[in-house]
Design a protein around this motif. Structure first.
Motif, PDB file in Angstrom:
ATOM      1  N   VAL A 164      -3.480  24.055  33.623  1.00 35.50           N
ATOM      2  CA  VAL A 164      -3.254  24.168  35.060  1.00 35.50           C
ATOM      3  C   VAL A 164      -2.677  25.544  35.357  1.00 35.50           C
ATOM      4  O   VAL A 164      -1.910  26.091  34.571  1.00 35.50           O
ATOM      5  N   MET A 165      -3.117  26.119  36.482  1.00 29.02           N
ATOM      6  CA  MET A 165      -2.550  27.366  36.988  1.00 29.02           C
ATOM      7  C   MET A 165      -1.994  27.094  38.376  1.00 29.02           C
ATOM      8  O   MET A 165      -2.667  26.502  39.221  1.00 29.02           O
ATOM      9  N   PHE A 166      -0.748  27.522  38.592  1.00 31.55           N
ATOM     10  CA  PHE A 166      -0.077  27.302  39.865  1.00 31.55           C
ATOM     11  C   PHE A 166      -0.193  28.565  40.716  1.00 31.55           C
ATOM     12  O   PHE A 166       0.173  29.650  40.278  1.00 31.55           O
ATOM     13  N   GLU A 167      -0.710  28.399  41.921  1.00 31.17           N
ATOM     14  CA  GLU A 167      -1.013  29.573  42.740  1.00 31.17           C
ATOM     15  C   GLU A 167      -0.122  29.704  43.964  1.00 31.17           C
ATOM     16  O   GLU A 167       0.087  30.815  44.449  1.00 31.17           O
ATOM     17  N   TYR A 227       4.999  17.929  38.084  1.00 29.37           N
ATOM     18  CA  TYR A 227       4.710  16.710  38.843  1.00 29.37           C
ATOM     19  C   TYR A 227       3.286  16.784  39.375  1.00 29.37           C
ATOM     20  O   TYR A 227       2.503  15.823  39.240  1.00 29.37           O
ATOM     21  N   LEU A 228       2.930  17.915  39.977  1.00 29.20           N
ATOM     22  CA  LEU A 228       1.582  18.076  40.533  1.00 29.20           C
ATOM     23  C   LEU A 228       0.524  17.998  39.433  1.00 29.20           C
ATOM     24  O   LEU A 228      -0.497  17.313  39.577  1.00 29.20           O
ATOM     25  N   ALA A 229       0.788  18.699  38.318  1.00 30.92           N
ATOM     26  CA  ALA A 229      -0.180  18.715  37.221  1.00 30.92           C
ATOM     27  C   ALA A 229      -0.321  17.328  36.592  1.00 30.92           C
ATOM     28  O   ALA A 229      -1.434  16.889  36.278  1.00 30.92           O
ATOM     29  N   SER A 230       0.801  16.625  36.407  1.00 28.64           N
ATOM     30  CA  SER A 230       0.764  15.296  35.792  1.00 28.64           C
ATOM     31  C   SER A 230       0.080  14.284  36.705  1.00 28.64           C
ATOM     32  O   SER A 230      -0.629  13.389  36.238  1.00 28.64           O
ATOM     33  N   ARG A 231       0.281  14.429  38.012  1.00 29.89           N
ATOM     34  CA  ARG A 231      -0.373  13.509  38.938  1.00 29.89           C
ATOM     35  C   ARG A 231      -1.874  13.764  38.962  1.00 29.89           C
ATOM     36  O   ARG A 231      -2.671  12.814  39.042  1.00 29.89           O
TER      37      ARG A 231
END
Length: 315
Positions: free
Chosen positions: A264-267, A243-247
């Motif tokens: 995207v990398m999620f931290e 959701y975060l990456a698509s937004r």
């Protein structure tokens, strides 16, 4: 159910799209069964691939996805929506009895999607998914989940690679590296970060996870409610990484080319409800054409970075 052989891997074609809710329920049952029996899981990855033919977008869900994520309304599938189409097939691979890592609780550390051509909502697609690159991590075990989307002519239109961490799950014979490079959410080294001036501020309600689940089909309990998240060891529900990456991809907007790479990398997880600051910087070629956009999302109160990534023209 049918099978095809491609090189050393056999592709098992599913009769219909798997239900993610049923996959998660089955994963919970498998985890309980392993705990009770004390059975040791396999140490290698399954050779089989899972496939699904004749996949078409649900127009109502596509419209709802575009509305929820802030994508420009149109007849072509957003890259994040293609990921959602492929996700049930990909998850079914992780739900196999011979997959060695526990599906529930796995942490999505990074994602890369290569979109080679735009995909119209009316097209019939073939999805094939598999796992590869099992490796150690100081916090557990990492694996890459790969999905390819092809059209009726067999032309590759989209490919996604998602890296997942099974935190605290160490497989025998899989060495832990001295240095991790797969994102700090799983215990890797943090890169220095000083919050820039934001270009956007998102206000995410407690229902963000449920709303995204409704358009993507991803009803992982860690995203749905405080109670379901606590049952899996989290203090509150968290926003879906995709959701975060698509937004963020939607914020880059229509300036991006038809063929692009999206990473995207999620931290750090975004616990709901939340506010997320976003900054996007764009670079252009000598001719002034869009070439690349980098994005970063962080907690405006603590300054802790949640994710970072880029969208770039595909060579």
């Amino acid at each position: 159910m049918s099978t095809d052989t491609d090189g050393s891997r056999q592709t098992v074609f599913l009769p219909e799209a798997p239900s993610l809710s049923m996959l998660y329920l089955n994963a919970a049952a498998t985890a309980a069964r392993r705990r009770i029996s004390g059975a040791r899981p396999a140490t290698g990855l399954p050779d089989a691939r899972h496939g699904l033919r004749g996949v078409k977008a649900d127009v109502e869900k596509l419209t709802a996805f575009q509305h929820l994520l802030g994508e420009t309304a149109g007849d072509f599938l957003p890259s994040g929506f293609i990921h959602a189409l492929a996700f049930p097939v990909a998850m079914s691979v992780l739900n196999r009895d011979d997959f060695p890592l526990p599906l529930l609780g796995m942490i999505h550390l990074r994602n890369r999607a290569d979109q080679y051509r735009a995909v119209h909502f009316s097209e019939s697609l073939e999805i094939v998914a598999w796992v590869e690159n099992l490796r150690g991590h100081r916090a557990g075990s990492l694996v890459d989940l790969v999905a390819e989307v092809r059209d009726n002519d067999g032309v590759l239109r989209w490919k996604g690679v998602s890296s997942y961490l099974a935190k605290g799950f160490f497989l025998p014979g899989v060495d832990k590296p001295g240095v991790d490079t797969d994102g700090v959410q799983g215990g890797g080294p943090e890169t220095p970060f000083s919050p820039p001036v934001p270009t956007a501020l998102w206000a995410l309600g407690v229902d963000t996870g449920r709303n995204y689940a409704g358009v993507s089909g991803d009803f992982n309990p860690i995203h749905l409610s405080v109670l379901s998240a606590k049952a899996l060891g989290l203090k509150r529900s968290i926003a879906h990484g995709m959701y975060l990456a698509s937004r963020a991809l939607a914020e880059v907007g229509p300036a991006r080319s038809e063929a692009f790479t999206w990473e995207v990398m999620f931290e750090a997880p975004v616990f709901l409800p939340a506010r997320v600051s976003l900054e996007i910087s764009t670079s252009r070629s000598a001719g002034g054409h869009w070439d690349r956009s980098d994005f970063t999302g962080w907690n405006p109160r603590s300054g802790r970075r949640h994710f970072r990534g880029s969208v770039a023209t595909l060579d």
